[in-house]
Design a protein around this motif. Structure first.
Motif, PDB file in Angstrom:
ATOM      1  N   GLU A 414       0.903  -1.172  -0.159  1.00  0.00           N
ATOM      2  CA  GLU A 414       0.045   0.030   0.033  1.00  0.00           C
ATOM      3  C   GLU A 414       0.886   1.192   0.038  1.00  0.00           C
ATOM      4  OE1 GLU A 414      -3.541   1.945  -0.734  1.00  0.00           O
ATOM      5  OE2 GLU A 414      -3.322  -0.427  -0.159  1.00  0.00           O
ATOM      6  N   ARG A 415       1.950   1.175   0.761  1.00  0.00           N
ATOM      7  CA  ARG A 415       2.698   2.316   0.952  1.00  0.00           C
ATOM      8  C   ARG A 415       3.526   2.695  -0.538  1.00  0.00           C
ATOM      9  NH1 ARG A 415       6.009   1.854   6.739  1.00  0.00           N
ATOM     10  NH2 ARG A 415       4.064   1.676   8.032  1.00  0.00           N
ATOM     11  N   LEU A 416       4.179   1.418  -1.076  1.00  0.00           N
ATOM     12  CA  LEU A 416       4.722   1.653  -2.495  1.00  0.00           C
ATOM     13  C   LEU A 416       3.729   1.966  -3.463  1.00  0.00           C
ATOM     14  CD1 LEU A 416       7.298   1.188  -3.676  1.00  0.00           C
ATOM     15  CD2 LEU A 416       6.757  -1.181  -4.120  1.00  0.00           C
ATOM     16  N   LEU A 417       2.450   1.350  -3.497  1.00  0.00           N
ATOM     17  CA  LEU A 417       1.457   1.836  -4.419  1.00  0.00           C
ATOM     18  C   LEU A 417       1.181   3.608  -4.379  1.00  0.00           C
ATOM     19  CD1 LEU A 417      -0.756   0.620  -6.142  1.00  0.00           C
ATOM     20  CD2 LEU A 417      -2.140   0.708  -4.355  1.00  0.00           C
ATOM     21  N   SER A 418       1.241   3.812  -3.405  1.00  0.00           N
ATOM     22  CA  SER A 418       1.094   5.364  -3.124  1.00  0.00           C
ATOM     23  C   SER A 418       2.417   6.140  -3.596  1.00  0.00           C
ATOM     24  CB  SER A 418       0.603   5.830  -1.724  1.00  0.00           C
ATOM     25  OG  SER A 418       0.638   7.167  -1.478  1.00  0.00           O
ATOM     26  N   SER A 419       3.480   5.765  -2.948  1.00  0.00           N
ATOM     27  CA  SER A 419       4.564   6.508  -3.224  1.00  0.00           C
ATOM     28  C   SER A 419       5.181   6.643  -4.728  1.00  0.00           C
ATOM     29  CB  SER A 419       5.734   6.194  -2.219  1.00  0.00           C
ATOM     30  OG  SER A 419       6.133   4.682  -2.686  1.00  0.00           O
ATOM     31  N   SER A 420       4.963   5.431  -5.350  1.00  0.00           N
ATOM     32  CA  SER A 420       5.311   5.393  -6.718  1.00  0.00           C
ATOM     33  C   SER A 420       4.284   5.906  -7.483  1.00  0.00           C
ATOM     34  CB  SER A 420       5.484   3.730  -6.795  1.00  0.00           C
ATOM     35  OG  SER A 420       4.297   3.029  -7.183  1.00  0.00           O
ATOM     36  N   GLY A 421       3.132   6.111  -7.234  1.00  0.00           N
ATOM     37  CA  GLY A 421       2.095   6.807  -8.309  1.00  0.00           C
ATOM     38  C   GLY A 421       1.701   5.572  -9.482  1.00  0.00           C
ATOM     39  N   THR A 438       5.555   1.514 -32.307  1.00  0.00           N
ATOM     40  CA  THR A 438       6.978   0.951 -32.165  1.00  0.00           C
ATOM     41  C   THR A 438       7.317   0.785 -30.654  1.00  0.00           C
ATOM     42  OG1 THR A 438       7.512   1.732 -34.382  1.00  0.00           O
ATOM     43  CG2 THR A 438       9.394   0.978 -32.914  1.00  0.00           C
ATOM     44  N   ILE A 439       7.420   1.853 -30.009  1.00  0.00           N
ATOM     45  CA  ILE A 439       7.794   1.764 -28.376  1.00  0.00           C
ATOM     46  C   ILE A 439       6.671   1.539 -27.674  1.00  0.00           C
ATOM     47  CG2 ILE A 439       9.025   2.799 -26.587  1.00  0.00           C
ATOM     48  CD1 ILE A 439      10.781   2.304 -29.079  1.00  0.00           C
ATOM     49  N   LYS A 440       6.767   0.344 -27.036  1.00  0.00           N
ATOM     50  CA  LYS A 440       5.672  -0.065 -26.048  1.00  0.00           C
ATOM     51  C   LYS A 440       6.142   0.019 -24.507  1.00  0.00           C
ATOM     52  CE  LYS A 440       2.428  -1.101 -29.101  1.00  0.00           C
ATOM     53  NZ  LYS A 440       1.379  -0.362 -29.258  1.00  0.00           N
ATOM     54  N   ARG A 441       5.488   0.687 -23.756  1.00  0.00           N
ATOM     55  CA  ARG A 441       5.994   0.782 -22.331  1.00  0.00           C
ATOM     56  C   ARG A 441       4.991  -0.174 -21.504  1.00  0.00           C
ATOM     57  NH1 ARG A 441       4.820   7.010 -21.396  1.00  0.00           N
ATOM     58  NH2 ARG A 441       5.416   6.434 -19.177  1.00  0.00           N
ATOM     59  N   GLY A 442       5.656  -0.713 -20.309  1.00  0.00           N
ATOM     60  CA  GLY A 442       5.015  -1.476 -19.320  1.00  0.00           C
ATOM     61  C   GLY A 442       5.617  -1.317 -17.916  1.00  0.00           C
ATOM     62  N   ILE A 443       4.676  -1.725 -16.888  1.00  0.00           N
ATOM     63  CA  ILE A 443       5.000  -1.537 -15.775  1.00  0.00           C
ATOM     64  C   ILE A 443       4.209  -2.731 -14.862  1.00  0.00           C
ATOM     65  CG2 ILE A 443       2.586  -0.287 -15.137  1.00  0.00           C
ATOM     66  CD1 ILE A 443       4.083   1.636 -13.156  1.00  0.00           C
ATOM     67  N   ALA A 444       5.190  -2.896 -13.812  1.00  0.00           N
ATOM     68  CA  ALA A 444       4.739  -4.060 -12.850  1.00  0.00           C
ATOM     69  C   ALA A 444       5.121  -3.770 -11.397  1.00  0.00           C
ATOM     70  CB  ALA A 444       5.230  -5.516 -13.449  1.00  0.00           C
ATOM     71  N   LEU A 445       4.140  -4.270 -10.475  1.00  0.00           N
ATOM     72  CA  LEU A 445       4.502  -4.174  -9.201  1.00  0.00           C
ATOM     73  C   LEU A 445       4.600  -5.627  -8.671  1.00  0.00           C
ATOM     74  CD1 LEU A 445       3.174  -1.955  -6.226  1.00  0.00           C
ATOM     75  CD2 LEU A 445       3.603  -4.282  -5.777  1.00  0.00           C
ATOM     76  N   ALA A 621       8.878  -5.164  -2.113  1.00  0.00           N
ATOM     77  CA  ALA A 621       8.059  -5.084  -3.271  1.00  0.00           C
ATOM     78  C   ALA A 621       8.970  -3.919  -4.213  1.00  0.00           C
ATOM     79  CB  ALA A 621       6.674  -4.358  -2.894  1.00  0.00           C
ATOM     80  N   ALA A 622       8.847  -4.136  -5.372  1.00  0.00           N
ATOM     81  CA  ALA A 622       9.302  -3.066  -6.181  1.00  0.00           C
ATOM     82  C   ALA A 622       8.196  -2.828  -7.363  1.00  0.00           C
ATOM     83  CB  ALA A 622      10.492  -3.765  -6.958  1.00  0.00           C
ATOM     84  N   VAL A 623       8.424  -1.525  -7.895  1.00  0.00           N
ATOM     85  CA  VAL A 623       7.571  -1.250  -9.119  1.00  0.00           C
ATOM     86  C   VAL A 623       8.603  -0.892 -10.313  1.00  0.00           C
ATOM     87  CG1 VAL A 623       6.291   0.281 -10.135  1.00  0.00           C
ATOM     88  CG2 VAL A 623       5.659  -0.188  -7.867  1.00  0.00           C
ATOM     89  N   SER A 624       8.584  -1.626 -11.095  1.00  0.00           N
ATOM     90  CA  SER A 624       9.708  -1.076 -12.431  1.00  0.00           C
ATOM     91  C   SER A 624       8.550  -0.823 -13.705  1.00  0.00           C
ATOM     92  CB  SER A 624      10.230  -2.608 -12.824  1.00  0.00           C
ATOM     93  OG  SER A 624      11.260  -2.749 -11.687  1.00  0.00           O
ATOM     94  N   GLU A 625       9.341   0.109 -14.491  1.00  0.00           N
ATOM     95  CA  GLU A 625       8.766   0.701 -15.559  1.00  0.00           C
ATOM     96  C   GLU A 625       9.793   0.491 -16.632  1.00  0.00           C
ATOM     97  OE1 GLU A 625       7.022   4.834 -17.550  1.00  0.00           O
ATOM     98  OE2 GLU A 625       6.954   4.766 -15.423  1.00  0.00           O
ATOM     99  N   VAL A 626       9.402  -0.062 -17.891  1.00  0.00           N
ATOM    100  CA  VAL A 626      10.259  -0.311 -18.871  1.00  0.00           C
ATOM    101  C   VAL A 626       9.767   0.202 -20.206  1.00  0.00           C
ATOM    102  CG1 VAL A 626      11.261  -2.461 -17.793  1.00  0.00           C
ATOM    103  CG2 VAL A 626       9.375  -2.481 -19.623  1.00  0.00           C
ATOM    104  N   ALA A 627      10.552   0.560 -21.073  1.00  0.00           N
ATOM    105  CA  ALA A 627      10.295   0.662 -22.494  1.00  0.00           C
ATOM    106  C   ALA A 627      10.722  -0.494 -23.414  1.00  0.00           C
ATOM    107  CB  ALA A 627      10.681   1.916 -23.237  1.00  0.00           C
ATOM    108  N   VAL A 628      10.083  -0.896 -24.453  1.00  0.00           N
ATOM    109  CA  VAL A 628      10.510  -1.746 -25.194  1.00  0.00           C
ATOM    110  C   VAL A 628      10.333  -1.518 -26.830  1.00  0.00           C
ATOM    111  CG1 VAL A 628       9.926  -4.347 -26.269  1.00  0.00           C
ATOM    112  CG2 VAL A 628       9.809  -3.849 -23.747  1.00  0.00           C
ATOM    113  N   ASP A 629      11.435  -1.819 -27.543  1.00  0.00           N
ATOM    114  CA  ASP A 629      11.420  -1.179 -28.933  1.00  0.00           C
ATOM    115  C   ASP A 629      10.818  -2.581 -29.820  1.00  0.00           C
ATOM    116  OD1 ASP A 629      12.076  -1.008 -31.626  1.00  0.00           O
ATOM    117  OD2 ASP A 629      13.630   0.216 -31.308  1.00  0.00           O
TER     118      ASP A 629
END
Length: 778
Positions: A414-421, A438-445, A621-629
């Motif tokens: 819950e704390r990470l959900l809030s702090s990471s937006g 072409t460029i797709k982005r993704g996010i995961a917690l 827990a971690a939230v990562s955001e990536v971009a994929v070509d």
């Protein structure tokens, strides 16, 4: 300002828990830290190199070493016949020969070792051997091993409830497969040992090892000596990650055999190619799953077949795979579950311990299952994850019967959900993907729940030795080894806190089997837990001894005596610690003590796979955001937000460093580090040119790494801290699933993503093409 001056300025009572620099940082950055390769060698030292097999499976018809022996500088060759004792370095199962004689079981297996006057001469000579092989069929991968029923040790099954019936009853059901790649340790300092003959046939070994006692036992058995005839020392390692738990015994034993044969010191240092060819790696695994779930994504039943490539011998594959079983649940309650674990024998190098010890592979399985369920239901994977979290009783019991106590998963997420937006960013990413071809982005917690303790219960013990000299300085020795993780710093902080001394008063000496016996490996994230408690016990013994003497000598109540910042307060009177100690010495008070600790409350039935194998759980827990070509398959980690639970931190600076390093190492495992064998069983990714570890350039442009605050360990660990060595690696699952999320954007909703680990550019392109082929199919 130096580390010592910085520490000396602090109130002593606060040393444990302060963000102090690594005790050897000034040596590391100036190049003065002494590793095994830097130890001054005695006159007449020889240098050794292995002669390796070039085929995966064969009988040796003839081994012609005439050219080797005739090569410049060569003094001797070590063969099986030169081993006076047991030709084995396997610790659990004795199936690992130091030198193989008649049967080769992987390309890269040591057949002999050559000793020469220089390292280069030894290397050049080792490749001159002429070997006549009678090649045999080779099993090289997990599927082939399963088809042949080829196993190094028997398979195991963990079952709770009635999973097969629950699968039939489940509102929804799905099957899938995940392939999880291996990983080379790629420590900066390779495997190395120096064997120096001593009086009466004894042997001194300098070894880059996480497990000095095991090296001691293996060398003693090989030389037909007793344990007290072999001393093993290790001041520091240039990285270990599990690769220096069981593997160094091979290097040390080979060097010792040559030292015994020649009567001269022998140094055996593996170059990078030989190291990667001859030593084990993280187990690669495949998982076939069958899952039943409801419309909210809650798992009703799960059946998993988990098969590992163990290589040609057992090594540590038994406990590694047991831990994988125990971490298939990760953060999720599984009421009806069956996990079948196969430990496959292949004609490849024997795989071994690696940071997480099977836990990461087990967690990858359930995270893929959760992600597939979410894709099928067209829901945010985070919502499905949270729906399956462990909770209050009865949803707090693991498949192996341990209660998940001190659960902070909801609070942390819950704390990470809030702090990471996370929610806002997920919406923005969906909008971006809708407009970008072409460029797709993704996010995961993704969450982490990792058990802390050795599965082998007897390893959960430690000893320490402390000397107080009569000038008030302290010498500390314990059974843990330093591989850059800061263990020596943390334990020194513990002793300084207990004795009320500045950190400059404490010197930590090399791990040494002649000082603290019967040590456990520095592994399973337990180094600080075990050795910190053992050192605390020794320090408390000494403090109590000094208090009892001082109370009588100075006529002061024991309760009025306290130690603080190098001063002992005897009621209202202050006496420097050094003066008190000098007087205690003159009064013939012993100023040396041992300390011992064994982890309480744990028990484990390795046959039934039931019990309490872990003293406690660490969470994160971690939230990562990536971009994929989508044209090249290249992925880029753009941002990470991490919130990790270390209890009451012993040293926040070191802990955050471990979290950052573990996360990036995990990201490498799941994105770029690909091990590849050709059809002959030859490992072709055995150098930096072909095996791609992450670098500083792979660190995201934006990173937020924080420790979970105000959550001391509920168990009685050292100052209520928690382990931090292994758990952070699994935070990198968020990177893999962010890439999965980006790839999913290439197809219509509701499709599962056929992405395998590692998610290399090639694997990402293959997954995209497979998804698009389904979209365009008639």
């Amino acid at each position: 300002m130096s580390v010592i001056r910085e520490a000396d300025a602090l109130p002593t009572a606060e040393l444990a828990g302060r963000a102090l620099r690594h005790e050897s940082a000034h040596l590391h950055v100036t190049g003065r830290a002494q590793y095994a390769d830097d130890i001054p060698l005695p006159a007449g030292t020889l240098h050794a190199a292995f002669g390796l097999s070039r085929v995966a499976h064969a009988r040796i018809r003839q081994l012609d070493l005439s050219a080797v022996l005739a090569a410049p500088g060569v003094v001797a060759v070590g063969l099986p016949s030169d081993i006076p004792g047991e030709n084995n370095y396997g610790s659990v199962v004795h199936d690992d020969p130091i030198f193989t004689d008649t049967l080769v079981q992987f390309a890269g297996q040591p057949m002999f070792a050559v000793a020469a006057n220089t390292h280069l001469q030894a290397r050049r000579a080792a490749v001159l051997a002429r070997v006549d092989y009678d090649e045999l069929p080779a099993i090289l991968d997990v599927r082939s091993a399963l088809a042949a029923q080829s196993f190094v040790i028997p398979s195991k099954t963990l079952r709770r409830g009635d999973p097969q019936a629950a699968l039939v009853r489940a509102p929804r059901r799905m099957q899938g497969t995940l392939s999880i790649g291996g990983q080379d340790h790629f420590y900066l300092e390779g495997q190395i040992a120096v064997a120096i003959p001593q009086e009466d046939g004894a042997m001194l070994i300098h070894s880059s090892t996480q497990h000095p006692t095991e090296v001691q036992h293996i060398v003693a058995a090989a030389l037909k000596l007793r344990a007290h005839d072999v001393i093993v020392q290790c001041r520091r390692m240039g990285g270990g990650f599990g690769g220096k738990e069981s593997q160094p015994a091979l290097i040390a034993a080979a060097a010792a055999v040559l030292a015994r044969k020649t009567g001269r010191p022998v140094k055996l240092r593996l170059d990078r190619d030989v190291d990667m060819l001859a030593t084990g790696k993280r187990h690669d695994m495949i998982a076939d799953y069958d899952v039943g779930y409801d419309d909210d994504g809650r798992i009703c039943a799960l059946s998993v077949m988990l098969a590992a490539r163990c290589g040609y011998s057992a090594d540590l594959s038994g406990p590694v795979n047991d831990r994988a079983i125990c971490h298939v649940d990760n953060a999720y309650f599984l009421e009806h579950v069956e996990i079948v674990s196969h430990r496959c024998k292949t004609h490849t190098v024997s795989n071994t311990a690696f940071r997480g010890f099977g836990g990461p592979q087990g967690m990858m399985v359930i995270e893929a299952v959760i992600d597939d369920i979410a894709r099928r239901l067209q829901r945010d994977p985070l919502d499905v994850r949270r729906a399956n979290f462990y909770g209050a009783a009865p949803r707090n019991i693991t498949p192996y019967g341990q209660s998940v106590d001190g659960n902070v998963l909801d609070t942390l997420s819950e704390r990470l959900l809030s702090s990471s937006g996370y929610r806002e960013r997920r919406a923005a990413i969906a909008q971006w993907n809708a407009g970008s071809a072409t460029i797709k982005r993704g996010i995961a917690l993704t969450p982490v729940k990792f058990g802390i303790s050795f599965n082998a219960t007897h390893y959960n013990q430690a000893g320490a030795l402390i000397h107080i000299y009569n000038d008030g300085t302290v010498m500390l020795n314990h059974g843990g080894t330093e591989m850059g993780q800061g263990l020596y710093t943390k334990v020194a902080q513990v002793v300084a806190t207990e004795l009320g001394l500045p950190l400059s008063a404490i010197r930590v000496t090399a791990a040494d089997t002649s000082k603290v016996p019967n040590t456990s490996a520095t592994a399973a994230s337990s180094g600080s837990d075990l050795n910190g408690k053992a050192a605390q016990a020794a320090a408390q013994t000494l403090r109590l001894r000094l208090v009892e003497w001082a109370a009588t000598a100075f006529d002061v109540p024991a309760g009025a005596i306290r130690f603080d910042n190098g001063v002992v307060w005897l009621g209202e009177r202050a006496l420097p610690f050094a003066k008190l100690v000098a007087q205690a010495y003159m009064a013939r008070i012993s100023l040396s003590a041992t300390g011992y600790y064994r982890t309480p409350a744990i028990h484990w039935d390795g046959t039934a796979l039931r019990g309490r194998p872990f003293f406690y759980y660490a969470y994160g827990a971690a939230v990562s955001e990536v971009a994929v070509d989508t044209l090249t398959g290249e992925s880029q980690l753009q941002r990470v937000d991490i919130l990790h639970d270390v209890g009451r931190s012993l040293n926040p600076a070191l802990d955050i460093g471990q979290i950052e390093g573990g996360f990036l190492q995990g990201a490498g495992w799941l994105t770029t580090e690909e091990l590849w064998w050709n059809a002959r069983g030859e490992l072709k990714t055995h150098a930096p040119a072909t095996y791609k570890i992450p670098t500083a350039y792979d660190w995201p442009r934006e990173a937020h790494v924080h420790l979970l605050q105000q959550q001391p360990n509920g168990e009685d660990t050292i100052y209520r801290s928690k382990a931090v060595g292994e758990p952070p690696l699994m935070l990198a699952m968020s990177v893999f699933h962010a890439i999965r999320d980006a790839v999913a954007a290439c197809a219509a909703p509701g499709r599962n993503v056929p992405l395998q680990a590692p998610a290399t550019a090639e694997a990402v392109l293959a997954a995209i093409e497979q998804l698009r082929a389904v979209e365009t199919a008639p």
